[in-house]
Enzyme design. Structure first.
Site, PDB file in Angstrom:
ATOM      1  N   GLN A   1     -14.978  -5.977  -8.262  1.00 29.80           N
ATOM      2  CA  GLN A   1     -14.725  -5.055  -8.919  1.00 29.80           C
ATOM      3  C   GLN A   1     -13.478  -3.939  -8.052  1.00 29.80           C
ATOM      4  O   GLN A   1     -13.634  -2.580  -8.247  1.00 29.80           O
ATOM      5  CB  GLN A   1     -16.849  -4.149  -8.445  1.00 29.80           C
ATOM      6  CG  GLN A   1     -17.201  -5.063  -8.905  1.00 29.80           C
ATOM      7  CD  GLN A   1     -16.947  -5.081 -10.645  1.00 29.80           C
ATOM      8  OE1 GLN A   1     -16.725  -3.190 -11.060  1.00 29.80           O
ATOM      9  NE2 GLN A   1     -19.058  -4.990 -11.559  1.00 29.80           N
TER      10      GLN A   1
ATOM     11  N   LYS B   1     -13.065  -7.807 -16.837  1.00 33.17           N
ATOM     12  CA  LYS B   1     -13.409  -6.611 -16.441  1.00 33.17           C
ATOM     13  C   LYS B   1     -12.133  -5.396 -15.615  1.00 33.17           C
ATOM     14  O   LYS B   1     -11.489  -4.446 -15.077  1.00 33.17           O
ATOM     15  CB  LYS B   1     -14.024  -6.144 -14.737  1.00 33.17           C
ATOM     16  CG  LYS B   1     -15.334  -7.018 -14.492  1.00 33.17           C
ATOM     17  CD  LYS B   1     -16.544  -6.476 -13.886  1.00 33.17           C
ATOM     18  CE  LYS B   1     -17.548  -8.080 -13.217  1.00 33.17           C
ATOM     19  NZ  LYS B   1     -18.637  -7.581 -14.015  1.00 33.17           N
TER      20      LYS B   1
ATOM     21  N   CYS C   1     -27.636  -7.958 -11.267  1.00 35.61           N
ATOM     22  CA  CYS C   1     -27.087  -8.719 -10.452  1.00 35.61           C
ATOM     23  C   CYS C   1     -27.418  -8.493  -8.777  1.00 35.61           C
ATOM     24  O   CYS C   1     -26.311  -9.349  -9.137  1.00 35.61           O
ATOM     25  CB  CYS C   1     -26.715  -9.393 -10.861  1.00 35.61           C
ATOM     26  SG  CYS C   1     -26.339  -9.902 -13.142  1.00 35.61           S
TER      27      CYS C   1
ATOM     28  N   HIS D   1     -23.461  -9.050  -4.910  1.00 42.05           N
ATOM     29  CA  HIS D   1     -23.343  -9.258  -6.897  1.00 42.05           C
ATOM     30  C   HIS D   1     -24.708 -10.926  -6.526  1.00 42.05           C
ATOM     31  O   HIS D   1     -24.315 -11.754  -5.456  1.00 42.05           O
ATOM     32  CB  HIS D   1     -22.910  -9.781  -7.695  1.00 42.05           C
ATOM     33  CG  HIS D   1     -22.618 -10.153  -9.370  1.00 42.05           C
ATOM     34  ND1 HIS D   1     -22.580 -11.077  -9.710  1.00 42.05           N
ATOM     35  CD2 HIS D   1     -22.366  -9.190 -10.098  1.00 42.05           C
ATOM     36  CE1 HIS D   1     -23.236 -11.528 -10.331  1.00 42.05           C
ATOM     37  NE2 HIS D   1     -23.000  -9.836 -10.875  1.00 42.05           N
TER      38      HIS D   1
ATOM     39  N   ASP E   1     -15.108 -10.977  -2.199  1.00 44.16           N
ATOM     40  CA  ASP E   1     -15.657 -11.552  -3.843  1.00 44.16           C
ATOM     41  C   ASP E   1     -14.855  -9.583  -4.187  1.00 44.16           C
ATOM     42  O   ASP E   1     -14.936  -8.583  -4.357  1.00 44.16           O
ATOM     43  CB  ASP E   1     -17.040 -10.539  -4.141  1.00 44.16           C
ATOM     44  CG  ASP E   1     -17.149 -10.532  -5.225  1.00 44.16           C
ATOM     45  OD1 ASP E   1     -16.008 -10.817  -6.182  1.00 44.16           O
ATOM     46  OD2 ASP E   1     -18.769 -10.303  -5.199  1.00 44.16           O
TER      47      ASP E   1
HETATM   48  N1  7TS Z   1     -19.353 -10.143  -7.829  1.00 39.67           N
HETATM   49  C1  7TS Z   1     -18.867  -9.098  -7.802  1.00 39.67           C
HETATM   50  C2  7TS Z   1     -18.925  -7.398  -7.523  1.00 39.67           C
HETATM   51  C3  7TS Z   1     -19.633  -8.705  -9.997  1.00 39.67           C
HETATM   52  O1  7TS Z   1     -19.854  -7.316  -9.649  1.00 39.67           O
HETATM   53  C4  7TS Z   1     -19.532  -9.768 -11.077  1.00 39.67           C
HETATM   54  C5  7TS Z   1     -19.763  -9.268 -11.906  1.00 39.67           C
HETATM   55  C6  7TS Z   1     -19.713 -11.006 -10.745  1.00 39.67           C
HETATM   56  C7  7TS Z   1     -19.606 -11.141  -9.457  1.00 39.67           C
HETATM   57  C8  7TS Z   1     -19.425 -11.995 -11.633  1.00 39.67           C
HETATM   58  O2  7TS Z   1     -18.693 -11.922 -12.069  1.00 39.67           O
HETATM   59  P1  7TS Z   1     -18.324 -12.840 -14.016  1.00 39.67           P
HETATM   60  O3  7TS Z   1     -17.000 -12.494 -14.340  1.00 39.67           O
HETATM   61  O4  7TS Z   1     -18.183 -13.810 -13.398  1.00 39.67           O
HETATM   62  O5  7TS Z   1     -19.342 -12.509 -14.194  1.00 39.67           O
HETATM   63  N2  7TS Z   1     -21.033  -8.151 -12.364  1.00 39.67           N
HETATM   64  C9  7TS Z   1     -21.374  -7.368 -13.476  1.00 39.67           C
HETATM   65  C10 7TS Z   1     -22.499  -6.357 -13.515  1.00 39.67           C
HETATM   66  O6  7TS Z   1     -21.859  -5.417 -12.577  1.00 39.67           O
HETATM   67  N3  7TS Z   1     -23.134  -6.258 -14.693  1.00 39.67           N
HETATM   68  O7  7TS Z   1     -22.371  -7.302 -15.394  1.00 39.67           O
HETATM   69  C11 7TS Z   1     -21.581  -8.010 -14.577  1.00 39.67           C
END
Ligand code: 7TS
Length: 409
Positions: free
Chosen positions: A187, A210, A350, A105, A184
């Site tokens: 997910q 999430k 992303c 990501h 990371d």
């Molecule tokens: N890493 C992964 C694998 C992700 O899917 C996401 C967000 C992030 C980091 C970042 O998370 P945040 O809470 O810091 O924003 N992924 C997604 C997505 O797949 N669609 O919208 C956000």
């Protein structure tokens, strides 16, 4: 939604929130609101207890024994930035190597790209294979004596690939003993049992929104000895031990990394989300999503025009399915589904380096969670059938039918 019952299949972007999470936050705001760690008065003590109780719940949930290793941040992105700023800037210099995968990501890509640009380090990008799995030969080859940091996703937000993070961490520590491993888990933690202690990594990040929790709260786990040695990320109140005119000293872990008034309600909401998921059982969550994913993959596979990215084996993937419908733009697919009340994401997710690697501009993505049902998958499939009809697709007109990602060079 648009006159239909909502079918929410955009869970990889963010999840919906159960009543218990909303009530825990509401209860805090109405009955226990005060600033934390600074008041002698009872209300402040109550707020502090609730915040620290949430930290312990989160630690237990991911198999971390020492809750001081759990740092509350805003989101996974901030957690990764914290590691890059506090550990990376001091330990990664000119000619050092950072290894990551092409399927990260942006949060776990741009941060390291930027650090490499600033410090003169080399970014080594490992491809994924035709099943969306990290190309192990390339991964091993990328690890050298100069490797200082290796990072990879636990579950891909596009391909759904579930990485064997324990195995990958072991390979890194054997082949590049000086390198730290950052996983990371944005997910993974919402969707399957995760025991950070058993992975063998050095840092692990995830994000509250999430996993049924509110936005604005995320988690950095770091090995105690690393966190102890790292300088603070932000300076100000809360993170200090003693401030005098000449110099200052820092608070203990984890507060050294939590400058300013924290997101107290957010942490409490995340604690309630963890309670909710614990009651369901993360094994059950994983099983439910695997069943839905397997069913959706099977049904989607019957539609000639659909191109699915990543593995076709639901054991090897999380509840995320990225796909395209023939030559139809993913935004058109999402718009047609939206008119049926079905929410999916479309675009580059992303993960532009991965899109480039796959040779596509964009993809549609359905992602499942605890509240989704087989009937909703049926509605989703009916929506895709509608896309095929609207665009009058005939699969023989083009040769896009493929179920594999582009293999590595
Ligand atoms: N890493 C992964 C694998 C992700 O899917 C996401 C967000 C992030 C980091 C970042 O998370 P945040 O809470 O810091 O924003 N992924 C997604 C997505 O797949 N669609 O919208 C956000």
């Amino acid at each position: 939604m648009n006159g239909k019952p909502l079918v929410y299949l955009d869970n990889a972007a963010t999840s919906q929130k159960p009543r218990q999470v909303l009530e825990a936050m509401d209860d805090y705001w109405r009955k226990h609101n005060a600033n934390v760690h600074r008041g002698i008065h009872t209300l402040s003590v109550e707020a502090t207890e609730r915040l620290e109780d949430a930290r312990k719940k989160v630690a237990d949930f991911v198999g971390v024994k020492d809750a001081r290793e759990i740092v509350f941040v805003r989101n996974a992105t901030e957690a990764i930035n914290l590691v890059a700023y506090s550990w990376g800037r001091l330990n990664i210099g000119r000619g050092d190597e950072i290894v990551l995968t092409v399927a990260e990501h942006h949060s776990n890509f741009v941060v390291w790209q930027q650090l490499a640009l600033e410090n003169g380090a080399v970014l080594k990008i490992v491809p994924v294979d035709e099943n969306g799995e990290i190309d192990l030969a390339a991964f091993k080859k990328a690890l050298t004596k100069k490797t200082k940091l290796v990072t990879f996703f636990h579950v891909s937000n596009v391909l759904g690939t579930v990485n064997d993070v324990h195995r990958l961490s072991g390979i890194v520590h054997r082949k590049a003993p000086r390198a730290v491993v950052v996983v990371d888990g944005a997910q993974a933690v919402p969707h399957m049992p995760v025991n950070i202690d058993s992975i063998g990594c050095d840092f692990y990040v995830f994000t509250g929104h999430k996993m049924l929790g509110p936005t604005g709260i995320g988690v950095l786990w770091g090995r105690r000895e690393f966190l102890e040695a790292m300088p603070p990320f932000l300076f100000g109140g809360e993170m200090i031990s003693k401030v005098s005119l000449g110099r200052s000293s820092w608070n203990e872990l984890p507060w050294k990394f939590e400058a300013g008034t924290p997101n107290i309600a957010g942490a409490i909401g995340l604690g309630a989300a963890v309670d909710y998921l614990t009651a369901l059982g993360m094994g059950n969550v994983r099983k439910h999503e695997m069943e839905l994913t397997e069913y959706a993959l099977k049904q989607l596979g019957k539609i000639d025009d659909v191109i699915i990215y990543g593995s076709k084996d639901s054991e090897k993937r999380g509840g995320v399915i990225a796909f395209n419908v023939g030559p139809v733009h993913a935004h058109d697919v999402a718009s047609i589904l939206d008119s049926e009340g079905i929410a999916i994401r479309s675009g580059h997710h992303c993960a532009q380096p991965l899109m480039e690697f796959l040779g596509i501009e964009s993809a549609a993505r359905a992602s499942f969670y605890i509240y989704n049902t087989k009937e909703e998958v049926d509605k989703f499939i009916a929506g895709i059938d509608k896309v095929v009809k609207v665009f009058k697709l005939r699969s023989t007109d083009y040769s896009l039918r493929s179920t594999a990602v582009v293999s590595s060079q």
